[in-house]
Scaffold this active site. Structure first.
Site, short mmCIF file in Angstrom:
data_model
loop_
_atom_site.label_atom_id
_atom_site.label_comp_id
_atom_site.label_asym_id
_atom_site.label_seq_id
_atom_site.Cartn_x
_atom_site.Cartn_y
_atom_site.Cartn_z
CG HIS A 305 -37.87 -61.95 86.36
ND1 HIS A 305 -37.79 -61.21 87.51
CD2 HIS A 305 -38.94 -61.48 85.68
CE1 HIS A 305 -38.79 -60.33 87.53
NE2 HIS A 305 -39.50 -60.47 86.43
CG ASP A 362 -41.97 -60.52 79.47
OD1 ASP A 362 -43.04 -59.91 79.54
OD2 ASP A 362 -40.97 -60.21 80.17
#
Length: 427
Positions: A305, A362
């Site tokens: 991320h 996700d």
């Protein structure tokens, strides 16, 4: 707190250092250009704060996410999406009467204007639901001109509640248009997520009653996506809103920003990657080897991320609900088993551990969405519904800030220097 000293050749200047409520520090460079003629260069704004914000605290190094001071873990377990929406927009948790009034207002506004149906008629049959969602959100400004003044707090409040109420209806209608099915109207006796699921999957000849477990899981997913500090789409909402654009136009900009694969489309890419792995025999080790090969363009989607250098706290919660939803629905999805296997292999691999490439939000969300029956092109639309309260909170904070200014980034110009115009016959 001591100032920061900047040396430019033999000249030095003092720049004030400000501290946030969690102890973080920032150098205030707002007077840098006026005093020195210099600007800063920060590609992607990775080290630049454009604003002060009290909405969301995010500590990527420690894996902490809080909305208005409340941990994402507590909110996901104990709260509801509409309660979190109230919290983000107004800054405090509502009492019972305030929440009842807020929820009732949302229920009364779920129906969109009937003539908005004609808007969907002009979209191509293969139009992406995300683009229809953005277009319809922008068009709402023409249907509700009574509350467009961004500087009027009453108008802003009405528009914000309308958006929370109507975006699921518009999203469901965008889906129905894409599959050539009749639109389903809201049922206001249903809770927020159950109402959305009903509009998505019911038919005039057959109503769908979503299970409480599935509705709860979707509610939690919306909570986990509700805000994430100054991300791309929230920054887009603030950027457009800084010119005092109405909230419908500002949120539409956020939807467009979210539609890109580097921001909101990653969960769809995760599922597509897992499907490709399954079609290749389900051997996660070979794909992990490819991901570590710097000469191979393949990358593991859903790992790592931009902000988190620790485990994404949202991913821990989603993983639990992924199993709960599949158990409730009775789906034995081999993709989930492959995902868990891939996660375990990656977390035990020194390459990923050293680089702190942990599963992010996700990684599991797309699997849950697919188990619920959502097609891949709706995944980012679901992200948008969840992120809407954060966009509204960020917009409200910006528009009510007396020190807010229209955003106008500087640039480092690298083009041609002055040159004479060349007549057409001499080129």
């Amino acid at each position: 707190m001591d100032d920061a000293t900047l040396a430019i050749g033999e000249e030095t200047i003092e720049l004030p250092v400000v501290e946030d409520s969690e102890g973080g520090r920032a150098v205030d460079i707002s007077a840098l250009r006026s005093t020195t003629g210099l600007i800063t260069y920060d590609k992607g704004y990775g080290s630049t704060a454009e604003t002060e914000s009290a909405v969301t605290y995010l500590n990527g190094e420690e894996g902490i996410l809080r909305y208005r001071g409340y941990s994402i873990e507590d909110l996901a377990e104990k709260s509801t999406f509409l309660e979190v929406s109230y919290l983000l927009y107004y800054g405090t948790l509502p009492n019972a009467a305030q929440l009842e009034d807020y929820v009732e207002t949302i229920r009364r506004h779920t129906l969109v204007r009937e003539d908005m149906r004609h808007l969907f008629d002009v979209f191509p049959a293969d139009a992406h639901p995300m683009q229809m969602l953005a277009s319809a959100t922008s068009a709402m400004a023409t249907y509700y001109p009574d509350a467009l003044d961004p500087l009027d707090p009453v108008s802003a409040d009405i528009s914000a509640r309308r958006l929370i109420a109507k975006l699921p209806t518009i999203a469901a209608w965008a889906f129905k248009h894409s599959v050539s099915q009749p639109f389903i109207y809201p049922r206001n006796e249903l809770e927020y997520t159950a109402n959305f699921l009903n509009m998505m999957f019911s038919l005039p000849v057959e109503q769908t009653t979503p299970s409480p477990a599935v509705s709860k899981a979707l509610d939690v997913l919306f909570i986990l996506h509700a805000d994430h500090s100054q991300n791309l789409s929230s920054s887009a909402v603030r950027l457009v809103g800084s010119g005092q654009a109405n909230v419908f136009s500002s949120v539409s900009a956020g939807i467009h920003a979210l539609s890109g694969p580097l921001h909101g489309g990653a969960n769809q890419q995760v599922v597509e990657m897992l499907d490709a792995m399954l079609a290749d025999g389900g051997n996660s080790d070979s794909w992990i080897t490819r991901a570590k090969d710097k000469d191979d363009p393949f990358r593991l989607m859903g790992f790592g991320h931009r902000v988190y250098k620790n485990f994404d706290p949202r991913a821990r919660l989603i993983k639990k609900y992924a199993r709960d939803v599949l158990d409730e629905i009775g789906t034995d999805d081999p993709v989930l088993e492959l995902a868990m296997e891939l996660e375990q292999h990656a977390l035990a691999d020194e390459y990923f551990v050293e680089r702190k490439l942990y599963p992010n939000v996700d990684f599991y969300s797309g699997i849950i969405y697919r188990a619920m029956g959502f097609p891949a092109e709706m995944f980012t639309v679901l992200f948008a519904i969840g992120r809407l309260p954060g966009w509204l909170a960020q917009w409200r904070e910006m528009i009510t800030d007396p020190n807010s200014r229209i955003q106008r980034p500087r640039q480092v110009y690298t083009g041609a220097t002055e040159r004479p115009y060349i007549a057409m016959d001499q080129r």
